[in-house]
Design an enzyme around this catalytic site. Structure first.
Site, short mmCIF file in Angstrom:
data_model
loop_
_atom_site.label_atom_id
_atom_site.label_comp_id
_atom_site.label_asym_id
_atom_site.label_seq_id
_atom_site.Cartn_x
_atom_site.Cartn_y
_atom_site.Cartn_z
N LYS A 110 10.95 35.22 -13.17
CA LYS A 110 11.39 34.15 -14.07
C LYS A 110 10.26 33.16 -14.34
CE LYS A 110 14.76 32.97 -11.23
NZ LYS A 110 14.59 34.00 -10.18
N ARG A 126 22.84 28.32 -11.03
CA ARG A 126 22.84 29.30 -9.96
C ARG A 126 24.22 29.54 -9.39
NH1 ARG A 126 17.11 29.15 -8.29
NH2 ARG A 126 16.79 30.51 -6.50
N ARG A 174 3.90 37.00 -3.07
CA ARG A 174 3.69 35.86 -3.98
C ARG A 174 2.81 34.81 -3.34
NH1 ARG A 174 8.82 33.38 -6.87
NH2 ARG A 174 9.65 33.23 -4.76
N ARG A 210 4.79 30.25 0.03
CA ARG A 210 5.96 29.41 0.24
C ARG A 210 6.60 29.77 1.57
NH1 ARG A 210 9.55 29.95 -5.12
NH2 ARG A 210 11.22 29.89 -3.57
N ARG A 256 18.15 34.90 0.77
CA ARG A 256 18.18 34.44 -0.62
C ARG A 256 18.78 35.51 -1.53
NH1 ARG A 256 12.20 33.01 -1.05
NH2 ARG A 256 12.59 32.89 -3.28
#
Ligand code: ADP
Ligand code: ADP
Ligand code: ZN
Length: 213
Positions: free
Chosen positions: A13, A88, A122, A154, A165
């Site tokens: 996204k 969400r 990431r 992160r 998640r």
């Protein structure tokens, strides 16, 4: 143009939002980025959100909806915006629909096995750029191409939290796909391809929308 980018964590996204920002000149609004900024600044909101984010749970709606409402009423959103990571759950979607109608929801569909690789690889920069150690590496290791900053991972991108998640996505978020499909504004995009191929498809989906205006 008011767009929401939809998809599980790691679908791409944020990556796709960057191309839309370039092409349409409207701001990207990422609730995750807004929350992380609050965390860095040590605000009350940030302190409150930290525990939820660390375990990969959703931050309570009282906080997130208010934060979003303020952000989209700012001046730079006059021509529209791209939502990334919001709504969400169904209450967030309803709160948004009480404020305005979206023109399109772009749903990036990616296989679960690919998601875990995308998220664990990431790397972020504090300027907002995102890289991937394998699929989208910076020119110089650990260094941001745009600002020279040091890249970092992160805390919630480690595998244990990632599984949580994904579970939260399945149980609380995924049903919004049908919610927006029923409204007739959902555009499914096959996200199991290269960043460029996906971006071409996203642009095609959005340009059809422009002609209709
Ligand atoms: P991802 O890259 O997984 O989509 P985000 O940066 O969007 O991650 O979100 C990171 C974390 O921030 C989430 O796990 C959640 O704790 C919190 N968060 C982000 N957006 C929302 C939202 N709309 N509602 C509740 N919590 C959110
Ligand atoms: P999201 O915002 O949906 O959580 P990101 O845009 O941050 O996802 O992408 C997650 C990770 O996967 C990032 O490291 C990004 O560089 C990488 N990525 C994004 N799109 C692709 C793609 N099409 N193929 C491979 N890796 C991708
Ligand atoms: Zn940077």
């Amino acid at each position: 143009m008011k767009i929401a980018l939809f998809g599980p964590p790691g679908a791409g996204k944020g990556t796709q939002a960057r191309y839309i920002v370039e092409r349409y000149g409207i701001p990207q609004i990422s609730t995750g980025d807004l929350l992380r900024a609050q965390l860095r600044e040590g605000t009350e909101l940030g302190m409150m959100a930290r525990g939820y984010m660390d375990r990969g749970a959703l931050v309570p709606n009282e906080v997130v909806i208010g934060m979003m409402r303020e952000r989209i009423s700012e001046e730079d959103c006059g021509e529209g915006f791209i939502l990334d990571g919001f709504p969400r759950d169904i209450s967030q979607a309803e709160a948004l629909s009480n404020l305005m109608d979206l023109d399109a929801v772009v749903n990036i569909v990616v296989d679960e096995s690919a998601l875990i690789r995308r998220i664990t690889g990431r790397r972020m920069c504090k300027c907002g750029m995102t890289y991937h150690i394998e699929f989208d590496p910076p020119a110089k290791e650990d260094t941001c191409d745009r600002c020279g900053g040091l890249l970092y991972q992160r805390g919630d991108d480690r595998e244990e939290t990632v599984r949580n998640r994904l579970e939260v996505y399945r149980s609380q978020t995924e049903s919004l796909v049908e919610y927006y499909r029923k409204k007739g504004i959902l555009k499914d995009i096959d996200g199991n391809r290269s960043i460029d191929e996906i971006s071409r498809d996203v642009m095609r989906a959005l340009s059809i929308l422009e002609v209709g205006k």
